[in-house]
Design a protein around this motif. Sequence first.
Motif, mmCIF file in Angstrom:
data_model
loop_
_atom_site.group_PDB
_atom_site.id
_atom_site.type_symbol
_atom_site.label_atom_id
_atom_site.label_comp_id
_atom_site.label_asym_id
_atom_site.label_seq_id
_atom_site.Cartn_x
_atom_site.Cartn_y
_atom_site.Cartn_z
ATOM 1 N N GLU A 132 50.501 33.901 -1.655
ATOM 2 C CA GLU A 132 49.299 34.136 -0.856
ATOM 3 C C GLU A 132 48.039 33.915 -1.676
ATOM 4 O OE1 GLU A 132 47.414 37.930 1.554
ATOM 5 O OE2 GLU A 132 49.553 37.516 1.745
ATOM 6 N N ARG A 133 48.140 34.128 -2.971
ATOM 7 C CA ARG A 133 46.992 33.989 -3.865
ATOM 8 C C ARG A 133 47.265 32.913 -4.908
ATOM 9 N NH1 ARG A 133 47.191 39.008 -1.782
ATOM 10 N NH2 ARG A 133 49.190 39.458 -2.774
ATOM 11 N N SER A 134 46.200 32.371 -5.469
ATOM 12 C CA SER A 134 46.322 31.347 -6.504
ATOM 13 C C SER A 134 46.537 31.989 -7.868
ATOM 14 C CB SER A 134 45.059 30.486 -6.548
ATOM 15 O OG SER A 134 45.031 29.679 -7.712
ATOM 16 N N GLY A 135 47.365 31.352 -8.687
ATOM 17 C CA GLY A 135 47.604 31.835 -10.042
ATOM 18 C C GLY A 135 46.872 31.036 -11.100
ATOM 19 N N THR A 136 45.978 30.127 -10.693
ATOM 20 C CA THR A 136 45.281 29.265 -11.642
ATOM 21 C C THR A 136 43.997 29.917 -12.136
ATOM 22 O OG1 THR A 136 46.081 27.360 -10.381
ATOM 23 C CG2 THR A 136 44.424 26.933 -12.050
ATOM 24 N N THR A 137 43.787 29.897 -13.439
ATOM 25 C CA THR A 137 42.566 30.438 -14.026
ATOM 26 C C THR A 137 42.030 29.468 -15.076
ATOM 27 O OG1 THR A 137 43.687 31.582 -15.855
ATOM 28 C CG2 THR A 137 43.461 32.803 -13.772
ATOM 29 N N GLN A 138 40.827 29.747 -15.540
ATOM 30 C CA GLN A 138 40.244 29.052 -16.690
ATOM 31 C C GLN A 138 39.904 30.136 -17.711
ATOM 32 O OE1 GLN A 138 40.320 25.848 -15.987
ATOM 33 N NE2 GLN A 138 39.483 24.906 -17.843
ATOM 34 N N ILE A 139 40.498 30.063 -18.888
ATOM 35 C CA ILE A 139 40.323 31.143 -19.857
ATOM 36 C C ILE A 139 39.560 30.651 -21.077
ATOM 37 C CG2 ILE A 139 42.439 32.255 -19.054
ATOM 38 C CD1 ILE A 139 43.738 31.444 -21.718
ATOM 39 N N SER A 140 38.869 31.579 -21.718
ATOM 40 C CA SER A 140 38.093 31.271 -22.919
ATOM 41 C C SER A 140 38.047 32.502 -23.806
ATOM 42 C CB SER A 140 36.671 30.843 -22.548
ATOM 43 O OG SER A 140 36.020 31.872 -21.813
ATOM 44 N N HIS A 301 58.476 37.178 -21.854
ATOM 45 C CA HIS A 301 57.713 36.185 -21.082
ATOM 46 C C HIS A 301 58.275 36.072 -19.669
ATOM 47 C CE1 HIS A 301 55.024 32.564 -21.006
ATOM 48 N NE2 HIS A 301 55.791 32.282 -19.972
ATOM 49 N N GLN A 302 59.586 36.097 -19.539
ATOM 50 C CA GLN A 302 60.219 35.990 -18.224
ATOM 51 C C GLN A 302 59.848 37.171 -17.336
ATOM 52 O OE1 GLN A 302 61.617 33.324 -16.416
ATOM 53 N NE2 GLN A 302 63.417 33.266 -17.727
ATOM 54 N N LEU A 303 59.841 38.380 -17.916
ATOM 55 C CA LEU A 303 59.465 39.563 -17.144
ATOM 56 C C LEU A 303 57.982 39.506 -16.781
ATOM 57 C CD1 LEU A 303 60.083 42.275 -15.867
ATOM 58 C CD2 LEU A 303 59.699 43.359 -18.112
ATOM 59 N N TRP A 304 57.152 39.061 -17.726
ATOM 60 C CA TRP A 304 55.722 38.891 -17.437
ATOM 61 C C TRP A 304 55.546 37.957 -16.236
ATOM 62 C CZ3 TRP A 304 50.979 40.491 -19.657
ATOM 63 C CH2 TRP A 304 49.849 39.780 -19.211
ATOM 64 N N MET A 305 56.276 36.848 -16.253
ATOM 65 C CA MET A 305 56.149 35.872 -15.180
ATOM 66 C C MET A 305 56.564 36.477 -13.838
ATOM 67 S SD MET A 305 57.734 31.991 -14.847
ATOM 68 C CE MET A 305 56.746 31.343 -16.203
ATOM 69 N N ALA A 306 57.673 37.185 -13.815
ATOM 70 C CA ALA A 306 58.126 37.821 -12.576
ATOM 71 C C ALA A 306 57.075 38.792 -12.052
ATOM 72 C CB ALA A 306 59.454 38.540 -12.806
ATOM 73 N N ASN A 307 56.491 39.561 -12.951
ATOM 74 C CA ASN A 307 55.487 40.553 -12.576
ATOM 75 C C ASN A 307 54.218 39.895 -12.049
ATOM 76 O OD1 ASN A 307 54.619 43.398 -12.555
ATOM 77 N ND2 ASN A 307 53.234 42.818 -14.203
ATOM 78 N N GLU A 308 53.767 38.821 -12.717
ATOM 79 C CA GLU A 308 52.545 38.151 -12.293
ATOM 80 C C GLU A 308 52.744 37.383 -10.984
ATOM 81 O OE1 GLU A 308 49.474 38.416 -13.576
ATOM 82 O OE2 GLU A 308 50.332 39.939 -14.906
ATOM 83 N N VAL A 309 53.914 36.786 -10.808
ATOM 84 C CA VAL A 309 54.206 36.099 -9.548
ATOM 85 C C VAL A 309 54.250 37.110 -8.405
ATOM 86 C CG1 VAL A 309 56.016 34.879 -8.284
ATOM 87 C CG2 VAL A 309 55.325 34.078 -10.546
ATOM 88 N N ASN A 310 54.799 38.283 -8.663
ATOM 89 C CA ASN A 310 54.786 39.336 -7.644
ATOM 90 C C ASN A 310 53.363 39.622 -7.169
ATOM 91 O OD1 ASN A 310 57.455 40.071 -7.075
ATOM 92 N ND2 ASN A 310 57.604 41.420 -8.846
ATOM 93 N N LYS A 311 52.405 39.587 -8.085
ATOM 94 C CA LYS A 311 51.010 39.858 -7.728
ATOM 95 C C LYS A 311 50.445 38.787 -6.788
ATOM 96 C CE LYS A 311 49.836 42.032 -12.182
ATOM 97 N NZ LYS A 311 48.942 41.919 -13.374
ATOM 98 N N LEU A 312 50.985 37.583 -6.864
ATOM 99 C CA LEU A 312 50.507 36.506 -5.999
ATOM 100 C C LEU A 312 51.082 36.614 -4.586
ATOM 101 C CD1 LEU A 312 50.831 33.476 -8.475
ATOM 102 C CD2 LEU A 312 48.894 35.028 -8.148
ATOM 103 N N ILE A 313 52.143 37.409 -4.447
ATOM 104 C CA ILE A 313 52.840 37.545 -3.165
ATOM 105 C C ILE A 313 52.540 38.879 -2.495
ATOM 106 C CG2 ILE A 313 55.128 37.617 -2.085
ATOM 107 C CD1 ILE A 313 56.138 35.912 -4.455
ATOM 108 N N TRP A 314 52.530 39.938 -3.299
ATOM 109 C CA TRP A 314 52.424 41.308 -2.789
ATOM 110 C C TRP A 314 51.120 41.971 -3.241
ATOM 111 C CZ3 TRP A 314 56.499 41.591 0.335
ATOM 112 C CH2 TRP A 314 57.673 40.904 -0.009
ATOM 113 N N PRO A 315 50.538 42.844 -2.414
ATOM 114 C CA PRO A 315 50.916 43.084 -1.026
ATOM 115 C C PRO A 315 50.557 41.886 -0.155
ATOM 116 C CG PRO A 315 48.917 44.270 -1.541
ATOM 117 C CD PRO A 315 49.384 43.664 -2.829
ATOM 118 N N SER A 316 51.299 41.722 0.918
ATOM 119 C CA SER A 316 51.078 40.611 1.834
ATOM 120 C C SER A 316 50.128 41.041 2.948
ATOM 121 C CB SER A 316 52.409 40.160 2.439
ATOM 122 O OG SER A 316 52.205 39.195 3.442
ATOM 123 N N THR A 317 49.280 40.141 3.361
ATOM 124 C CA THR A 317 48.309 40.447 4.414
ATOM 125 C C THR A 317 48.953 40.504 5.793
ATOM 126 O OG1 THR A 317 46.553 39.352 3.154
ATOM 127 C CG2 THR A 317 46.159 39.715 5.504
#
Length: 392
Positions: A132-140, A301-317
């Motif tokens: 539902e949300r984008s995971g792309t950022t620009q970091i500095s 790293h794998q757990l981080w990825m699972a957790n961050e991907v969850n943030k892009l999905i949940w909560p759902s609108t």
Amino acid sequence: MKTLNRRALGAVALGSAVALALAGCSGSSSSSSTTSPEASTSTDAASGELKDVTLQLQWVAQAQFAGYYAAVAEGFYKDEGLNVTIQEAGTDTVPIDVLAAGDADFAISWVPKVLGSIEQGTKVTDIAQIFERSGTTQISFKNKQIKTAADLKGKKVGSWGYGNEWELFAGMQKAGIDTTKDIDLVQQAFDMNAFLSGDIDAAQAMTYNEYAQVLETKNPDTGKLYTADDLNVINWNDEGTAMLQDAIWADSDKLASDADYADTAVKFIKASIKGWAYVRDHPQEGADIVTEAGSTLGTSHQLWMANEVNKLIWPSTSGVGMINKDAWDQTVSIAKGTKNETGSTIITQDPPETAYSNEYVTKALEELKAEGVDVMGSDFQPQVVTLNEGGN
């Protein structure tokens, strides 16, 4: 939740299949396949009762796709009468082309990348918008004083290109930056080496991958790992130029003409959402399933990825997979109105009505709700994940 033995059996079969596939294409950039445990463990008679379905990913096995791997390992696809094979992607794989060629039944891909294919005549439909949300950022780094898109003016700005650049360019152009002369555009590799060495002031980073790569690296000045306090992050969701990413795509013509395929689409969406709900509620198990399926990413790293991907999905609108018209229209608007470094836009006109449909995901969600599956995740709370050096 299924029994531990069932998951363990599925995970072993997944890992074995991936190992064989990788061994068979060592040194090649072609895609590999992961056969579901149903295919690996069932008798000939039993497997004949299941419908074979192939899912084409847009990259290799990693927790970005944990819901699909969990749906295999936990038997959710089997519960729907499906025998699902997951095909990984290589560096030269275009998921939508694989789907259009009939070499997969469904595919995972970002919406903006597919819109261009649709304008060129590819007949595919977004049937479930999982992210539902984008995971792309620009970091500095903080010392660069880059806090918003407007601050990128005059900076060395990293971009992956290859269809990953649109949110970045839309954000800069929205901020009034002339992207043909106001920035020093740097071709960024799919890692953070140039950023860490100082060759890039602001680098593209997915929240679930490259951002973590920086936090897994030692700061040479302190001898300790970098932390979030060392970084500024431009989030395109906040800047208003986010575009829809991971979606489930299907063949438009087959949806319209083949009732069995349309029914399979509903079943596939339903089981996939159950897989994502499982990863939401069991992120460590979800990460482990992907590791057992052959991913080479480190444990933290794998757990981080699972957790961050969850943030892009949940909560759902509106329920996982529902395509929000405003988000779709924003993606289309950026695709039509933003120019990249070559002066090109993704598309020149609005896509056809068949480019997306909520028909199939609506049916899947109705069945899931009737079964008591939480498709909203209103109470979702992400974990606090500690990254280790190198993601180990």
